[in-house]
Design an enzyme around this catalytic site. Structure first.
Site, short mmCIF file in Angstrom:
data_model
loop_
_atom_site.label_atom_id
_atom_site.label_comp_id
_atom_site.label_asym_id
_atom_site.label_seq_id
_atom_site.Cartn_x
_atom_site.Cartn_y
_atom_site.Cartn_z
N CYS A 1 0.84 -1.21 0.00
CA CYS A 1 0.00 0.00 0.00
C CYS A 1 0.87 1.25 0.00
O CYS A 1 1.50 1.58 1.01
CB CYS A 1 -0.91 -0.05 1.23
SG CYS A 1 -1.78 1.48 1.59
N CYS B 1 -0.07 3.95 2.54
CA CYS B 1 0.30 3.51 3.89
C CYS B 1 1.74 3.94 4.20
O CYS B 1 2.03 4.38 5.31
CB CYS B 1 0.19 2.00 4.02
SG CYS B 1 -1.47 1.33 3.83
#
Length: 107
Positions: free
Chosen positions: A32, A35
């Site tokens: 991600c 993230c």
């Protein structure tokens, strides 16, 4: 200096739900991109708000039970727990100021 703690499905209840201080849980994954963008911001908040809030990171792929229990679909998702209850949900990478605006009323 306080850095984010790592929680798992096995430690979630003790580390998050039973915490005396509010806990902001970052549901994240290696793949991600957003993230990774938000991680340094969360480290800054953990350091600056030490004693008022704990920042916890839960690897979405390695711990499927907790995200499923709380309906986490997109990453990153940040859930703020206070007294064992979810009081705020933030989905997606946000700037530090936006995160603090949501978190600070609960400190």
């Amino acid at each position: 200096m306080t850095s984010p703690i790592t929680v798992t499905d096995a430690t979630f209840d003790d580390q998050v739900l039973k915490s005396d201080t509010p806990v902001l849980v970052d549901f994240w994954a290696d793949w991600c991109g957003p993230c990774r963008m938000i991680a340094p911001v969360l480290e800054q908040i953990a350091e600056e708000q030490d004693g008022k809030i704990r920042i916890a990171k839960l690897d979405y792929d390695a711990n499927p039970q907790t995200p499923q229990k709380y309906g986490v679909m997109g990453l990153p998702t940040l859930l703020l727990y206070k007294n064992g209850e979810v009081v705020e949900q933030i989905v997606g990478a946000k700037p530090k100021r936006a995160l603090l605006k949501v978190i600070e009323p609960h400190l």
